[in-house]
Design an enzyme around this catalytic site. Sequence first.
Site, short mmCIF file in Angstrom:
data_model
loop_
_atom_site.label_atom_id
_atom_site.label_comp_id
_atom_site.label_asym_id
_atom_site.label_seq_id
_atom_site.Cartn_x
_atom_site.Cartn_y
_atom_site.Cartn_z
N TRP A 128 40.46 61.95 43.16
CA TRP A 128 39.28 61.16 43.53
C TRP A 128 38.13 62.10 43.87
O TRP A 128 38.32 63.15 44.51
CB TRP A 128 39.59 60.28 44.74
CG TRP A 128 40.74 59.35 44.55
CD1 TRP A 128 41.99 59.46 45.08
CD2 TRP A 128 40.78 58.16 43.75
NE1 TRP A 128 42.80 58.42 44.68
CE2 TRP A 128 42.07 57.60 43.86
CE3 TRP A 128 39.83 57.50 42.96
CZ2 TRP A 128 42.45 56.43 43.22
CZ3 TRP A 128 40.20 56.33 42.31
CH2 TRP A 128 41.48 55.80 42.44
N GLU B 146 44.57 30.29 42.27
CA GLU B 146 44.03 31.20 43.30
C GLU B 146 44.93 31.22 44.53
O GLU B 146 45.15 32.27 45.14
CB GLU B 146 42.61 30.75 43.69
CG GLU B 146 41.61 30.71 42.54
CD GLU B 146 41.38 32.08 41.92
OE1 GLU B 146 41.40 33.07 42.67
OE2 GLU B 146 41.22 32.15 40.69
N TRP C 182 40.31 54.04 46.27
CA TRP C 182 40.30 52.61 46.52
C TRP C 182 40.54 52.27 48.00
O TRP C 182 40.09 51.23 48.48
CB TRP C 182 41.34 51.90 45.65
CG TRP C 182 42.75 52.38 45.85
CD1 TRP C 182 43.39 53.39 45.19
CD2 TRP C 182 43.70 51.87 46.81
NE1 TRP C 182 44.68 53.54 45.66
CE2 TRP C 182 44.90 52.62 46.64
CE3 TRP C 182 43.67 50.86 47.75
CZ2 TRP C 182 46.03 52.39 47.41
CZ3 TRP C 182 44.80 50.62 48.52
CH2 TRP C 182 45.96 51.39 48.35
N TRP D 200 42.41 45.20 45.69
CA TRP D 200 41.91 46.55 45.43
C TRP D 200 42.88 47.33 44.55
O TRP D 200 42.46 48.04 43.63
CB TRP D 200 41.65 47.28 46.74
CG TRP D 200 40.26 47.03 47.25
CD1 TRP D 200 39.88 46.04 48.11
CD2 TRP D 200 39.08 47.73 46.89
NE1 TRP D 200 38.52 46.10 48.31
CE2 TRP D 200 38.00 47.14 47.58
CE3 TRP D 200 38.82 48.82 46.06
CZ2 TRP D 200 36.69 47.58 47.46
CZ3 TRP D 200 37.51 49.28 45.94
CH2 TRP D 200 36.47 48.66 46.63
#
Length: 476
Positions: free
Chosen positions: A311, A279, A364, A387
Amino acid sequence: MSINLVWFRNDLRVHDNTALSKACDNKTEKVLAIFIATPVQWRSHCMSFKQSSFIYKNLILLEKNLNLLGIPFFYFEKSNFDSLIPFLIQFCRKKCISTLFYNKQYEINEIKRDESIKKLLNLEKINMLGYHDSIMVSPKLIFNSKKKSYIKFTPFKNKILNYLNNKEIKCFPSPSIRSVKIKNTFSKIVPFTFPKEKFSTQLFPVGEDNAIKKLNTFFKKKCFNYSLKRNFFGLSSTSLLSPYLSVGILSPRQCLAKIFKEKISFKNINNDKITWLNELIWREFYKHTLSAYSLISKEQSIFFWEKNIKWSNNDQHFSSWKNGTTGYPIIDAAMRQLKKTGWMHNRLRMITASFLTKNLLIDWRKGARYFMSQLIDGDFSSNIGGWQWTASVGFDSVPYFRILNPTIQSEKFDPKGKFIYSFCPELKKIPIKYIHHPEKWKNKKKYKINYPNPIVNYQSTKKYFCEEFTKAKNSK
């Protein structure tokens, strides 16, 4: 006598602070510290009100810690970077500063700000020394065979691990008390003009002492079986250290040093520590790519075809997503958790982002900005990287046809609905058997509850997204 100035930004600590440590190397030199708030800039960067409050409370403790070391702390507020630059130059001139020490940031606005200041300080014959402190390894040391920054995570991770495996991991101690005393004429830290919002000090206690304690507690109690437990939303299995890393109450080196109590090979570390280290390396990866590709700072994708995606940007759907009223319990619980606590489990961030971009077909960027406006651990590189990864438009992204099914994710990682029940109290009468799809229970029992049916159909929206994405990739 030389006078050094330490410019604090997102490194609000005295332990393992490279710039502070270097400024204090010579005990005969005077050392000052400064922090300049920029509320207008923060607003343009969508900083959350909870993070603003978190920074403010930590600044107060930082001031106390610096004063104990004999380092006067100066606090000022300027609207944005444009007004900060001439002010800082004037401050350095007024205080007869010899060298300005700082830790580097990698966003494009911050890089331009620092470059402008360095040019102006050169004219004043004042040195400016910057350090890579918010990352484990300098971006200049990690690159591929073509001398370029990696765009794939796995080779990046291998290069980082190989580099770290051959280095002794050292953290700078807190500087010793200054032998040269300076008259205490620092400026009082007044509340920011930028809004502040209460956050849970039980979840996120203030100060680097508490941050270090939280890090130690994680390794003593939570790290065991971390690789197995970390994905379950209802368990307190994550470290909850991200807010401290985001504003620099903790350094990534401190986390790394905790993994290695002794200098040993990575091969000898248990799987739970390796999972957590992974991580940290993802965080590092996003910092390095941000440093190498200015497009990311401009909220742009490296793929030209991303601009061809049509979008839908349905305002009603976006509002339902933000307010946790989509009719998908795990999505709604996660979004309510974000609004209430300023924090969200990493897997939930992926699930909610996947739902917004691939089921609601909403840009996004809108989701990324909203997250930043709510997160107490808001970090631009990690947020924008995450994202883009989920939306399949960034570095080493998930394949576009991989769309997380919120119901399946909910059943797998919140099987008894504990997380859902805690943030969606209107579902408390729903039996566990139906908690992941309450509309089935409503239809079967014909009960009325104050909870919406799903605003979209998962399967049909998944199919539509894949079609639109394919068109975008194939268009010229």
